[in-house]
Write a protein that holds these residues in place. Structure first.
Motif, short mmCIF file in Angstrom:
data_model
loop_
_atom_site.label_atom_id
_atom_site.label_comp_id
_atom_site.label_asym_id
_atom_site.label_seq_id
_atom_site.Cartn_x
_atom_site.Cartn_y
_atom_site.Cartn_z
N ARG A 136 0.84 -1.19 0.00
CA ARG A 136 0.00 0.00 0.00
C ARG A 136 0.87 1.24 0.00
N VAL A 137 0.26 2.37 -0.24
CA VAL A 137 0.99 3.63 -0.38
C VAL A 137 1.23 4.27 0.99
N HIS A 138 2.46 4.70 1.22
CA HIS A 138 2.81 5.47 2.41
C HIS A 138 2.93 6.93 1.98
N GLU A 139 1.89 7.67 2.21
CA GLU A 139 1.83 9.07 1.79
C GLU A 139 2.64 9.91 2.78
N ARG A 140 3.82 10.35 2.34
CA ARG A 140 4.69 11.17 3.19
C ARG A 140 4.39 12.64 2.90
N PRO A 141 3.98 13.37 3.92
CA PRO A 141 3.57 14.76 3.68
C PRO A 141 4.75 15.69 3.40
N VAL A 142 4.49 16.71 2.63
CA VAL A 142 5.48 17.75 2.37
C VAL A 142 5.42 18.78 3.49
N PHE A 143 4.20 19.02 3.99
CA PHE A 143 3.98 19.93 5.11
C PHE A 143 3.20 19.19 6.18
N SER A 144 3.61 19.33 7.42
CA SER A 144 2.90 18.69 8.53
C SER A 144 3.30 19.37 9.83
N LYS A 145 2.40 19.34 10.79
CA LYS A 145 2.71 19.85 12.12
C LYS A 145 3.40 18.78 12.96
N THR A 146 3.45 17.54 12.48
CA THR A 146 3.95 16.42 13.26
C THR A 146 5.32 15.99 12.78
N LEU A 147 6.23 15.87 13.73
CA LEU A 147 7.60 15.43 13.47
C LEU A 147 7.80 14.08 14.12
N LEU A 148 8.37 13.13 13.38
CA LEU A 148 8.64 11.79 13.89
C LEU A 148 10.14 11.59 13.96
N LEU A 149 10.63 11.25 15.15
CA LEU A 149 12.04 10.91 15.35
C LEU A 149 12.10 9.40 15.54
N SER A 150 12.56 8.70 14.51
CA SER A 150 12.54 7.24 14.53
C SER A 150 13.61 6.65 15.44
N HIS A 151 13.21 5.72 16.28
CA HIS A 151 14.10 4.93 17.14
C HIS A 151 15.03 5.80 18.00
N MET A 152 14.53 6.90 18.48
CA MET A 152 15.38 7.81 19.25
C MET A 152 15.49 7.42 20.72
N TYR A 153 14.40 6.92 21.30
CA TYR A 153 14.44 6.55 22.72
C TYR A 153 14.82 5.08 22.87
N ILE A 154 15.90 4.85 23.60
CA ILE A 154 16.33 3.48 23.89
C ILE A 154 16.21 3.29 25.40
N PRO A 155 15.49 2.25 25.84
CA PRO A 155 15.32 2.00 27.29
C PRO A 155 16.67 1.83 28.00
N VAL A 156 16.67 2.09 29.31
CA VAL A 156 17.89 2.06 30.11
C VAL A 156 18.58 0.71 30.11
N ASN A 157 17.84 -0.37 30.34
CA ASN A 157 18.47 -1.68 30.38
C ASN A 157 17.64 -2.70 29.61
N SER A 158 18.23 -3.85 29.39
CA SER A 158 17.59 -4.86 28.55
C SER A 158 16.34 -5.47 29.19
N SER A 159 16.22 -5.44 30.51
CA SER A 159 15.04 -6.03 31.13
C SER A 159 13.78 -5.25 30.78
N GLU A 160 13.92 -3.94 30.61
CA GLU A 160 12.77 -3.13 30.19
C GLU A 160 12.41 -3.47 28.74
N ALA A 161 13.42 -3.67 27.91
CA ALA A 161 13.19 -3.93 26.49
C ALA A 161 12.60 -5.32 26.25
N THR A 162 12.78 -6.26 27.17
CA THR A 162 12.24 -7.61 26.97
C THR A 162 10.98 -7.84 27.77
#
Length: 191
Positions: A50-76
């Protein structure tokens, strides 16, 4: 004509596009990806049918994979609603304050959200909604390609306008049956 009916049946079966036969030519109407429209990410990425319509103008900003949990127990953790330890909560709040301080330089932030999902396409995504498109564009230009905590920041404008559409309602009540691998947004409460 049998080919046209087969194409329509095939498209209906896989729901990837709506095909129709007009004047002996096959026309394809592309269908928007509902998950990309609701969450700003799709588990199939660029391979999605399907089509992923990426906007040219938007009020929303996405920062991909920016937050990494403190330790691996949280991630699992397989809990529907992860409970953060005091150390994890402190690290999370420090992260949020750092990012908010930097991003508020570019305009008024209406909404700041961090995903708790563990699925690859949503893991650590930070979704920021600015008060207008110009502020989001200014922030995109300033932060894309910079480094935070040793990782390159991947920023893009997102089609999201209302997070209520993409948020997992079950997660908010603590009952999400899909757990951290749900395809809808599990937002970590901040503040």
């Amino acid at each position: 004509m049998a080919v046209a009916h087969a194409a329509i049946a095939f498209a209906a079966l896989f729901q990837t596009s709506a095909d129709r036969w007009t004047k002996h030519k096959l026309h394809v109407e592309l269908v928007l990806c509902p998950f990309f429209a609701k969450t700003g990410a799709c588990r199939y990425g660029d391979r999605c049918g399907r089509v992923h319509e990426r906007p040219v103008f938007s009020k929303t900003l996405l920062l991909s994979h920016m937050y990494i949990p403190v330790n691996s127990s949280e991630a699992t953790s397989s809990e529907a609603t992860p409970s953060l330890s005091k150390e994890q909560r402190t690290a999370f709040e420090t992260f949020c304050e750092d990012v908010l301080t930097e991003l508020s330089k570019y305009g008024k932030i209406d909404s700041f959200n961090v995903c708790a999902n563990l699925s690859e396409h949503l893991f650590g995504n930070v979704i920021i909604i600015y008060s207008n498109e110009l502020e989001a564009a200014r922030a995109l230009k300033a932060v894309h390609g910079r480094y935070y905590d040793g990782r390159k920041v991947i920023a893009e404008l997102s089609p999201l306008t209302d997070l209520r559409v993409g948020k997992c309602q079950q997660f908010d009540s603590g009952l999400c049956s899909r757990g951290p691998y749900c395809n809808f947004l599990h937002i970590i409460p901040f503040g």
